[in-house]
Design a protein around this motif. Structure first.
Motif, PDB file in Angstrom:
ATOM      1  N   ILE A 104       0.704  -1.022   0.498  1.00 48.14           N
ATOM      2  CA  ILE A 104       0.347  -0.097   0.380  1.00 48.14           C
ATOM      3  C   ILE A 104       1.053   0.622  -0.403  1.00 48.14           C
ATOM      4  O   ILE A 104       0.627   2.326  -0.521  1.00 48.14           O
ATOM      5  CB  ILE A 104      -0.616   0.530   0.857  1.00 48.14           C
ATOM      6  N   ALA A 105       1.735   0.763   1.094  1.00 50.67           N
ATOM      7  CA  ALA A 105       2.824   2.744   0.988  1.00 50.67           C
ATOM      8  C   ALA A 105       3.169   2.539  -0.609  1.00 50.67           C
ATOM      9  O   ALA A 105       3.695   3.917  -1.445  1.00 50.67           O
ATOM     10  CB  ALA A 105       3.950   2.121   1.822  1.00 50.67           C
ATOM     11  N   LEU A 106       4.128   1.857  -1.239  1.00 52.51           N
ATOM     12  CA  LEU A 106       4.820   1.703  -2.509  1.00 52.51           C
ATOM     13  C   LEU A 106       3.762   1.824  -3.320  1.00 52.51           C
ATOM     14  O   LEU A 106       4.605   2.373  -4.154  1.00 52.51           O
ATOM     15  CB  LEU A 106       4.946   0.339  -2.924  1.00 52.51           C
ATOM     16  N   ALA A 107       2.308   1.465  -3.354  1.00 52.81           N
ATOM     17  CA  ALA A 107       1.464   1.961  -4.190  1.00 52.81           C
ATOM     18  C   ALA A 107       1.062   3.514  -4.166  1.00 52.81           C
ATOM     19  O   ALA A 107       1.089   4.480  -5.547  1.00 52.81           O
ATOM     20  CB  ALA A 107       0.208   0.931  -4.218  1.00 52.81           C
ATOM     21  N   GLY A 108       1.432   4.411  -3.482  1.00 53.78           N
ATOM     22  CA  GLY A 108       1.190   5.022  -2.871  1.00 53.78           C
ATOM     23  C   GLY A 108       2.569   6.682  -3.306  1.00 53.78           C
ATOM     24  O   GLY A 108       2.133   7.233  -4.277  1.00 53.78           O
ATOM     25  N   TRP A 109       3.689   5.782  -2.771  1.00 52.52           N
ATOM     26  CA  TRP A 109       4.791   6.539  -3.387  1.00 52.52           C
ATOM     27  C   TRP A 109       4.829   6.750  -5.003  1.00 52.52           C
ATOM     28  O   TRP A 109       5.666   7.284  -5.829  1.00 52.52           O
ATOM     29  CB  TRP A 109       5.640   5.817  -2.482  1.00 52.52           C
ATOM     30  N   GLN A 110       4.014   5.706  -5.815  1.00 61.74           N
ATOM     31  CA  GLN A 110       3.771   5.416  -7.276  1.00 61.74           C
ATOM     32  C   GLN A 110       2.889   6.152  -7.853  1.00 61.74           C
ATOM     33  O   GLN A 110       3.945   7.113  -8.449  1.00 61.74           O
ATOM     34  CB  GLN A 110       4.216   4.303  -7.967  1.00 61.74           C
ATOM     35  N   GLN A 111       2.199   6.659  -6.723  1.00 62.72           N
ATOM     36  CA  GLN A 111       0.786   7.491  -7.098  1.00 62.72           C
ATOM     37  C   GLN A 111       1.348   9.279  -7.337  1.00 62.72           C
ATOM     38  O   GLN A 111       1.199   9.596  -8.004  1.00 62.72           O
ATOM     39  CB  GLN A 111      -0.192   7.295  -6.592  1.00 62.72           C
ATOM     40  N   LEU A 112       2.521   9.361  -6.167  1.00 62.09           N
ATOM     41  CA  LEU A 112       2.907  10.675  -5.962  1.00 62.09           C
ATOM     42  C   LEU A 112       3.804  11.005  -7.094  1.00 62.09           C
ATOM     43  O   LEU A 112       4.087  12.037  -7.705  1.00 62.09           O
ATOM     44  CB  LEU A 112       3.347  10.717  -4.417  1.00 62.09           C
ATOM     45  N   ALA A 113       4.840  10.064  -7.168  1.00 62.81           N
ATOM     46  CA  ALA A 113       6.072  10.098  -7.722  1.00 62.81           C
ATOM     47  C   ALA A 113       5.981  10.437  -9.871  1.00 62.81           C
ATOM     48  O   ALA A 113       5.729  11.159 -10.182  1.00 62.81           O
ATOM     49  CB  ALA A 113       6.748   8.795  -8.215  1.00 62.81           C
ATOM     50  N   MET A 114       4.013   9.274  -9.679  1.00 60.38           N
ATOM     51  CA  MET A 114       3.607  10.194 -11.024  1.00 60.38           C
ATOM     52  C   MET A 114       3.079  11.249 -11.221  1.00 60.38           C
ATOM     53  O   MET A 114       2.941  11.849 -11.791  1.00 60.38           O
ATOM     54  CB  MET A 114       2.256   9.285 -11.496  1.00 60.38           C
ATOM     55  N   GLU A 115       2.455  11.420  -9.886  1.00 59.98           N
ATOM     56  CA  GLU A 115       2.023  13.118 -10.436  1.00 59.98           C
ATOM     57  C   GLU A 115       3.232  13.565 -10.073  1.00 59.98           C
ATOM     58  O   GLU A 115       3.066  15.350 -11.161  1.00 59.98           O
ATOM     59  CB  GLU A 115       1.596  13.252  -8.696  1.00 59.98           C
ATOM     60  N   ALA A 116       4.277  13.997  -9.469  1.00 60.56           N
ATOM     61  CA  ALA A 116       5.270  14.946  -9.674  1.00 60.56           C
ATOM     62  C   ALA A 116       5.998  14.567 -10.592  1.00 60.56           C
ATOM     63  O   ALA A 116       6.235  16.207 -11.969  1.00 60.56           O
ATOM     64  CB  ALA A 116       6.633  13.904  -8.924  1.00 60.56           C
ATOM     65  N   GLN A 117       6.144  13.936 -11.789  1.00 66.65           N
ATOM     66  CA  GLN A 117       7.093  13.689 -12.994  1.00 66.65           C
ATOM     67  C   GLN A 117       6.010  14.191 -13.935  1.00 66.65           C
ATOM     68  O   GLN A 117       5.609  14.987 -15.154  1.00 66.65           O
ATOM     69  CB  GLN A 117       6.915  12.356 -13.461  1.00 66.65           C
ATOM     70  N   ASP A 118       4.119  14.604 -13.881  1.00 69.90           N
ATOM     71  CA  ASP A 118       3.514  14.828 -14.507  1.00 69.90           C
ATOM     72  C   ASP A 118       3.091  16.200 -14.357  1.00 69.90           C
ATOM     73  O   ASP A 118       3.439  17.302 -15.277  1.00 69.90           O
ATOM     74  CB  ASP A 118       1.508  14.238 -14.533  1.00 69.90           C
ATOM     75  N   LEU A 119       3.951  16.951 -13.033  1.00 69.77           N
ATOM     76  CA  LEU A 119       3.655  18.288 -12.763  1.00 69.77           C
ATOM     77  C   LEU A 119       5.176  19.270 -13.263  1.00 69.77           C
ATOM     78  O   LEU A 119       4.797  19.348 -14.376  1.00 69.77           O
ATOM     79  CB  LEU A 119       3.886  18.480 -11.101  1.00 69.77           C
ATOM     80  N   ASP A 120       6.022  17.950 -13.871  1.00 73.43           N
ATOM     81  CA  ASP A 120       8.095  18.760 -13.750  1.00 73.43           C
ATOM     82  C   ASP A 120       7.493  18.415 -15.570  1.00 73.43           C
ATOM     83  O   ASP A 120       8.239  19.558 -16.320  1.00 73.43           O
ATOM     84  CB  ASP A 120       8.274  17.253 -13.614  1.00 73.43           C
ATOM     85  N   HIS A 121       6.520  17.336 -15.794  1.00 78.34           N
ATOM     86  CA  HIS A 121       6.724  17.496 -17.247  1.00 78.34           C
ATOM     87  C   HIS A 121       5.598  18.975 -18.023  1.00 78.34           C
ATOM     88  O   HIS A 121       5.843  19.249 -19.057  1.00 78.34           O
ATOM     89  CB  HIS A 121       6.134  16.574 -18.425  1.00 78.34           C
ATOM     90  N   GLY A 122       4.349  19.493 -17.386  1.00 79.49           N
ATOM     91  CA  GLY A 122       3.890  20.602 -17.608  1.00 79.49           C
ATOM     92  C   GLY A 122       4.248  21.625 -17.908  1.00 79.49           C
ATOM     93  O   GLY A 122       3.986  22.571 -18.449  1.00 79.49           O
ATOM     94  N   LEU A 123       5.359  21.979 -16.567  1.00 77.86           N
ATOM     95  CA  LEU A 123       6.056  23.468 -16.433  1.00 77.86           C
ATOM     96  C   LEU A 123       7.065  23.172 -17.651  1.00 77.86           C
ATOM     97  O   LEU A 123       7.386  23.841 -18.388  1.00 77.86           O
ATOM     98  CB  LEU A 123       6.862  23.458 -16.205  1.00 77.86           C
TER      99      LEU A 123
END
Length: 123
Positions: A104-123
């Motif tokens: 569960i913790a790993l899935a949460g971190w993966q979700q957070l990493a994907m959202e961070a990547q999306d934000l990084d590509h969006g800028l």
């Protein structure tokens, strides 16, 4: 201002008003227990539930009891086996819950990493 005695009387009167009228009679009957006739009916019913020869079997088992007592080593072995089974069960449950928590913790971190990547590509 109410005195303490008045407050206790009011509380007692309020509690008494909440009880049914026959409360004291029911309590006294419950304290007295069943009547003699009721006990006789219960004993008769219980006697009808016992199979023939019950008393003889109980007496025979009581006479054979000392011969059937397990040794001290047998009791210790049974206790040790019980402890081992309990520890194995605790270990299995703990391992499973720890693994699920980790997933569960790993899935949460993966979700957070994907959202961070999306934000990084969006800028």
């Amino acid at each position: 201002m109410k005195t303490e005695d008045k407050a206790w009387r009011d509380l007692r009167d309020y509690a008494a008003s909440r009880l049914p009228d026959n409360f004291a009679d029911r309590v006294l009957r419950a304290v007295e227990g069943p009547s003699v006739e009721t006990w006789q009916q219960l004993q008769l019913h219980a006697a009808n539930q016992i199979r023939p020869g019950f008393a003889e079997r109980v007496l025979r088992a009581a006479r054979d009891f000392p011969a059937k007592v397990p040794s001290l080593f047998g009791q210790f072995a049974l206790g040790a086996a019980t402890v081992a089974v309990c520890l194995a069960a605790v270990f299995a449950v703990h391992s499973r819950t720890a693994r699920l928590d980790e997933q569960i913790a790993l899935a949460g971190w993966q979700q957070l990493a994907m959202e961070a990547q999306d934000l990084d590509h969006g800028l």
